[in-house]
Scaffold this motif. Structure first.
Motif, PDB file in Angstrom:
ATOM      1  N   TRP A 114      89.889  45.902  32.751  1.00  0.00           N
ATOM      2  CA  TRP A 114      88.547  45.957  32.196  1.00  0.00           C
ATOM      3  C   TRP A 114      87.807  44.682  32.581  1.00  0.00           C
ATOM      4  N   PRO A 115      86.551  44.786  32.969  1.00  0.00           N
ATOM      5  CA  PRO A 115      85.819  43.563  33.353  1.00  0.00           C
ATOM      6  C   PRO A 115      85.580  42.664  32.156  1.00  0.00           C
ATOM      7  N   ARG A 117      83.362  49.612  35.540  1.00  0.00           N
ATOM      8  CA  ARG A 117      82.319  48.974  34.729  1.00  0.00           C
ATOM      9  C   ARG A 117      81.211  49.965  34.375  1.00  0.00           C
ATOM     10  N   LEU A 135      79.836  49.516  30.384  1.00  0.00           N
ATOM     11  CA  LEU A 135      80.032  48.095  30.120  1.00  0.00           C
ATOM     12  C   LEU A 135      78.938  47.220  30.719  1.00  0.00           C
ATOM     13  N   ILE A 136      77.841  47.837  31.146  1.00  0.00           N
ATOM     14  CA  ILE A 136      76.678  47.088  31.613  1.00  0.00           C
ATOM     15  C   ILE A 136      75.677  46.988  30.470  1.00  0.00           C
ATOM     16  N   SER A 144      86.438  48.418  40.636  1.00  0.00           N
ATOM     17  CA  SER A 144      86.040  47.583  39.501  1.00  0.00           C
ATOM     18  C   SER A 144      84.599  47.877  39.098  1.00  0.00           C
ATOM     19  N   ASP A 185      72.826  41.745  31.284  1.00  0.00           N
ATOM     20  CA  ASP A 185      73.500  41.478  32.558  1.00  0.00           C
ATOM     21  C   ASP A 185      72.474  41.421  33.689  1.00  0.00           C
TER      22      ASP A 185
END
Length: 370
Positions: free
Chosen positions: A42-43, A335, A340-341, A331, A345
């Protein structure tokens, strides 16, 4: 059952972080496809760098118990089936029980009754299937690897006949606390133009047998359930003067992976915050659609357009075969697929994803939540 880092963050905010201490700590995705395997962590960033997996019956009960401990009054053995309106406001909600029906007078209503949303339908909620939607099934199997710390994901999903399907298979280890079980499932994408004509049970059983040795599976799949999933805000009628739809009822499901727990938790929080902030305004929930669009509109539009592309024959191998061989690309995919953005960001991937969302929204015949 799978909890992404974004869902972990919401559970932490609820005060349930300690509940996950005895549950699996999943470091990322173990991706398979076209002869390649990639471990993609996970990032790191705003969210925790780990996920988890808990059976929904157990997780939902824990959330219910927490709500009661905070003062919520819980009515069980009843189902909200209809409403009585006074003008354009809900005056009361009709409950069906084993002994008959009764009504509860209400001030505000948050509709959280899942993908079918019977109560939402009575309020005018309509699901549009011209954009991508999901069809999925899951079951549980005993395993010697239930304490594994990676989520399994097979991007090259095939049926018993060997034909490639527009979807993926997954394996979520539930750990010793979860009874030594794995959640094994399959999901496929479809649109009104390209519906998914699939028998989910044999596909799931075939997939479970395919990963049997890899995941130490020791028995047949049990407790199989399936569902159609409205995705990407593909519904109209998400709010009225004193009511609003959240979670699956509002089609807040990721079009790229079918995940909805983080959206359910987030929209529940956002709905309560809206009511708390604007209690004196009788039209406060009229803002709800705008809030959903602001939080999810761009990402949902881009994601469901990409998901629709994946339903085109040969699109999956064309994109997947070269993609899975690139650690950097995978990756980026994780994301995006893991939601997950964030708006904060500012890196190239985040800017590109938001840009794609803006372009997609402008050409949408029906933007999310419209």
């Amino acid at each position: 059952d799978g909890l992404t880092p974004r869902a972990i963050a919401e559970l932490d905010a609820l005060g349930l972080g300690d509940y996950l201490d005895g549950r699996p700590r999943l470091d990322g995705l173990l991706l398979h496809g076209w002869g390649a395997t990639k471990r993609v962590p996970w990032p790191s960033g705003r969210f925790p760098a780990y996920g988890s997996a808990v059976a929904r019956t157990e997780l939902d009960e824990e959330i219910r118990a927490l709500a009661v401990s905070k003062g919520a009054r819980m009515i069980q053995g009843a189902k909200a089936v209809d409403v009585t309106m006074t003008g354009d406001r809900i005056e009361s909600v009709t409950l069906a029980t084993a002994s008959g029906t009764s009504s509860i007078r209400v001030r505000d209503v948050i509709v959280a009754d899942g993908v079918k949303s019977g109560l939402g339908k009575s309020l005018g909620r309509e699901w549009h299937r011209d954009t991508a939607y999901g069809t999925a099934a899951r079951a549980y199997v005993p395993s010697t690897r239930a304490d594994e710390n990676w989520m399994g994901s097979h991007l090259e999903l095939r049926g018993p006949d060997g034909n490639l399907l527009p979807g993926y298979g997954w394996v979520f280890p539930l750990g010793s606390a979860g009874g030594g079980l794995l959640n094994v499932g399959v999901g496929a994408l479809a649109t009104a133009k390209r519906p998914a004509h699939m028998q989910l049970r044999p596909i799931l059983e075939f997939y479970a047998n395919m990963v049997r040795d890899e995941w130490g599976i020791e028995g047949p799949p049990v407790r199989l359930t399936s569902a159609l999933l409205p995705m990407g805000g593909a519904v109209t009628g998400v709010a009225g003067r004193n009511w609003m739809l959240i979670g699956d009822a509002a089609a807040c499901v990721n079009p790229l992976n079918g995940e909805g727990i983080d959206y359910a938790l987030e929209t529940g929080r956002l709905a309560v915050e809206l009511i708390g902030d604007t209690r004196a305004d009788p039209d406060h929930t009229a803002r709800w659609r705008d809030i959903l669009v602001d939080h999810y509109g761009l990402a949902f539009s881009a994601a469901r357009r990409l998901a629709g592309l994946l339903t085109v024959p040969q699109a999956v191998p064309t994109l997947g075969r070269p993609g899975i061989r690139s650690q950097r690309l995978m990756s980026m995919v994780v994301r995006v697929m893991g939601n997950l953005i964030t708006p904060d960001d500012a890196d190239l991937v985040a800017r590109a994803w938001r840009g794609a969302g803006r372009v997609s929204t402008r050409i949408d015949a029906r933007p999310p939540f419209s």
